[in-house]
Design an enzyme around this catalytic site. Structure first.
Site, short mmCIF file in Angstrom:
data_model
loop_
_atom_site.label_atom_id
_atom_site.label_comp_id
_atom_site.label_asym_id
_atom_site.label_seq_id
_atom_site.Cartn_x
_atom_site.Cartn_y
_atom_site.Cartn_z
N ASP A 5 -25.57 12.09 -24.02
CA ASP A 5 -24.47 11.07 -24.84
C ASP A 5 -23.41 12.34 -26.09
O ASP A 5 -23.79 13.14 -25.64
CB ASP A 5 -24.84 10.91 -26.53
CG ASP A 5 -26.70 10.09 -26.31
OD1 ASP A 5 -26.73 9.09 -25.27
OD2 ASP A 5 -27.45 10.14 -26.41
N1 URA Z 1 -31.83 11.69 -24.50
C1 URA Z 1 -31.09 10.66 -25.73
O1 URA Z 1 -31.71 10.08 -26.06
N2 URA Z 1 -30.32 11.39 -25.68
C2 URA Z 1 -29.32 11.66 -24.05
O2 URA Z 1 -28.09 12.47 -24.34
C3 URA Z 1 -30.37 12.00 -23.24
C4 URA Z 1 -31.76 12.27 -23.24
#
Ligand code: URA
Length: 257
Positions: free
Chosen positions: A101
């Protein structure tokens, strides 16, 4: 990689023009005309356009320590910052394996090797992805057991996870956990933590298989040594990296799987 992508990546032409070239019957694979732009090129295929041999590109494998605030995408129509700015400019065709993310930092693998990327991301191969999670409040043993067993998020249960408590603040305001999963569902760790009532404050991926971001600066991108690539390949059932010789005609001998 598809045939039109292969030709475009070799610098021959754009992807759209490559598709035209293919449909016009000007491209051969192993001596036979191949007029389907979506044909998937194998590493042993001999490809020619108008009779000229198109070299198989070298496979490349990199590791990036993604800082927070960057999208894991190759382009963004809203022109927000993306991880591409950390890619080595001289290497074509790199794509990130899986996503982090925008507000997650940490380890991302980059490659132009499509089969390797598919396998590394597939839960079937059980590749460890370890996250350091800083969360609001302190989860109790029951919460941790729920994370470990698997938890239903967006209608589907997560696979079992390994969970370790690293730190719990004495006032109960926050905690730090290490969570190891094999899947890569969108916002998975954040949703898992929300489901147990302890939303994420800060999230970083600290390990994939045996690779860590230890000693890497945020934004640093390094080429992976071949011994690391081969170790990862063994994990996902691929042969070690050895470039098949490009033969002028016919099909190079198949590599054992
Ligand atoms: N899980 C998440 O919530 N975000 C990420 O970026 C990777 C794994």
């Amino acid at each position: 990689m598809t045939l039109n992508h292969f030709l475009a990546r070799a610098g021959l032409t754009s992807r759209r023009k490559a598709a035209e070239l293919i449909r016009e019957g000007r491209v051969t694979v192993n001596g036979q005309v191949q007029d389907n732009p979506a044909y998937r090129v194998a590493s042993t295929d001999v490809v020619r356009a108008d009779g000229d041999l198109i070299e198989q590109p070298e496979s490349a494998y990199f590791i990036l320590n993604k800082p927070k605030g960057y999208l894991t995408t190759l382009s963004d129509e809203r022109r927000r910052p993306t991880v591409v700015q950390f890619f080595p400019p001289s290497v074509q065709g790199l794509v990130p394996i899986g996503r982090l993310d925008k507000d997650t930092s940490g380890l991302i693998l980059l490659t132009n090797d499509g089969e390797f990327a598919l396998r590394m991301a597939h839960p079937r191969y059980q590749v460890d992805k370890e996250y350091q999670v800083n969360c609001f409040g302190v989860p109790d043993d029951r919460d941790l057991a729920r994370l470990e067993r698997g938890i239903t998020i967006e209608g589907k249960r997560t696979h079992p996870a390994q969970v370790n408590m690293v730190y719990a603040s004495p006032e109960g305001h926050q905690a730090t956990l290490r969570i190891v999963i094999h899947e890569g569902r969108k916002r998975q760790v954040r949703l898992m933590m929300e489901a147990i009532g302890h939303p994420v404050k800060d999230l970083s991926r600290v390990r994939i298989a045996h690779l860590t971001i230890k000693g890497m600066q945020p934004g640093e991108c390094r080429r992976l040594p071949m011994k690391d690539v081969d170790r990862l390949k063994a994990l996902v059932g691929l042969q070690p990296s050895e470039r098949a010789p490009v033969r002028e005609t016919g099909r190079a001998p198949k590599q054992p799987r």
